[in-house]
Motif scaffolding. Structure first.
Motif, short mmCIF file in Angstrom:
data_model
loop_
_atom_site.label_atom_id
_atom_site.label_comp_id
_atom_site.label_asym_id
_atom_site.label_seq_id
_atom_site.Cartn_x
_atom_site.Cartn_y
_atom_site.Cartn_z
N ARG A 197 0.82 -1.21 0.00
CA ARG A 197 0.00 0.00 0.00
C ARG A 197 0.86 1.26 0.00
O ARG A 197 0.52 2.25 -0.65
CB ARG A 197 -0.90 -0.01 1.23
N THR A 198 1.97 1.23 0.74
CA THR A 198 2.78 2.43 0.94
C THR A 198 4.06 2.48 0.13
O THR A 198 4.69 3.52 0.05
CB THR A 198 3.18 2.56 2.43
N LEU A 199 4.47 1.34 -0.40
CA LEU A 199 5.75 1.18 -1.09
C LEU A 199 6.94 1.37 -0.14
O LEU A 199 8.05 1.64 -0.58
CB LEU A 199 5.86 2.12 -2.30
N ILE A 200 6.68 1.23 1.15
CA ILE A 200 7.76 1.21 2.16
C ILE A 200 8.16 -0.25 2.31
O ILE A 200 7.31 -1.12 2.48
CB ILE A 200 7.29 1.77 3.51
N SER A 201 9.45 -0.54 2.25
CA SER A 201 9.88 -1.93 2.31
C SER A 201 9.48 -2.57 3.63
O SER A 201 9.44 -1.90 4.68
CB SER A 201 11.39 -2.04 2.10
N PRO A 202 9.21 -3.88 3.62
CA PRO A 202 8.88 -4.58 4.86
C PRO A 202 9.96 -4.42 5.93
O PRO A 202 9.65 -4.29 7.12
CB PRO A 202 8.73 -6.04 4.43
N ALA A 203 11.22 -4.41 5.51
CA ALA A 203 12.31 -4.26 6.48
C ALA A 203 12.25 -2.91 7.20
O ALA A 203 12.45 -2.84 8.41
CB ALA A 203 13.67 -4.42 5.79
N VAL A 204 11.92 -1.86 6.46
CA VAL A 204 11.82 -0.53 7.07
C VAL A 204 10.61 -0.47 7.99
O VAL A 204 10.67 0.09 9.08
CB VAL A 204 11.79 0.58 6.00
N ILE A 205 9.49 -1.05 7.57
CA ILE A 205 8.30 -1.08 8.42
C ILE A 205 8.61 -1.80 9.72
O ILE A 205 8.26 -1.32 10.81
CB ILE A 205 7.12 -1.76 7.69
N LYS A 206 9.30 -2.91 9.64
CA LYS A 206 9.68 -3.65 10.85
C LYS A 206 10.57 -2.80 11.75
O LYS A 206 10.41 -2.80 12.97
CB LYS A 206 10.38 -4.96 10.49
N ASP A 207 11.51 -2.08 11.16
CA ASP A 207 12.38 -1.20 11.94
C ASP A 207 11.58 -0.09 12.62
O ASP A 207 11.79 0.20 13.80
CB ASP A 207 13.47 -0.57 11.07
N LEU A 208 10.66 0.54 11.89
CA LEU A 208 9.84 1.61 12.46
C LEU A 208 9.03 1.09 13.64
O LEU A 208 8.96 1.72 14.69
CB LEU A 208 8.92 2.21 11.40
N GLU A 209 8.42 -0.08 13.46
CA GLU A 209 7.59 -0.64 14.51
C GLU A 209 8.40 -1.10 15.71
O GLU A 209 7.92 -1.08 16.84
CB GLU A 209 6.77 -1.81 13.97
N ALA A 210 9.64 -1.49 15.47
CA ALA A 210 10.51 -1.95 16.56
C ALA A 210 11.25 -0.81 17.22
O ALA A 210 11.97 -1.01 18.21
CB ALA A 210 11.50 -2.98 16.02
N GLY A 211 11.11 0.40 16.68
CA GLY A 211 11.80 1.55 17.27
C GLY A 211 13.29 1.56 17.00
O GLY A 211 14.06 2.17 17.74
N LYS A 212 13.71 0.92 15.92
CA LYS A 212 15.13 0.84 15.58
C LYS A 212 15.54 2.03 14.73
O LYS A 212 15.94 1.91 13.57
CB LYS A 212 15.43 -0.47 14.86
N PHE A 213 15.44 3.21 15.34
CA PHE A 213 15.72 4.44 14.62
C PHE A 213 17.22 4.70 14.48
O PHE A 213 17.63 5.46 13.62
CB PHE A 213 15.05 5.62 15.32
N ASP A 214 18.02 4.07 15.33
CA ASP A 214 19.46 4.28 15.26
C ASP A 214 20.03 3.85 13.92
O ASP A 214 21.06 4.35 13.48
CB ASP A 214 20.17 3.56 16.40
N ARG A 215 19.36 2.95 13.24
CA ARG A 215 19.80 2.51 11.91
C ARG A 215 19.71 3.64 10.89
O ARG A 215 20.31 3.57 9.83
CB ARG A 215 18.96 1.34 11.44
#
Length: 67
Positions: free
Chosen positions: A25-43
């Motif tokens: 729907r968003t064209l945001i990669s699944p890996a980035v979505i997982k990072d956003l949801e996990a709070g892995k902003f340091d990446r």
């Protein structure tokens, strides 16, 4: 206290969207979505100009915020 990643994940799940469906729907990669949801902003340190719009687009897609 919930963090932003937990909140947006709960919103996605409340709309019964999988990560893969949201990615399509968003064209945001699944890996980035997982990072956003996990709070892995340091990446994405130093890439705030990239991450901030992704958060907004994600939130709009699962109706966390109004346009």
């Amino acid at each position: 206290m919930k963090n932003l990643g937990q909140y947006i994940r709960e919103q996605r799940e409340s709309h019964e969207l999988t990560i893969e469906e949201l990615s399509k729907r968003t064209l945001i990669s699944p890996a980035v979505i997982k990072d956003l949801e996990a709070g892995k902003f340091d990446r994405y340190s130093g890439e705030e100009a990239y991450v901030d719009p992704l958060f907004k687009y994600y939130a709009l897609s699962v109706r966390c915020i109004k346009d």
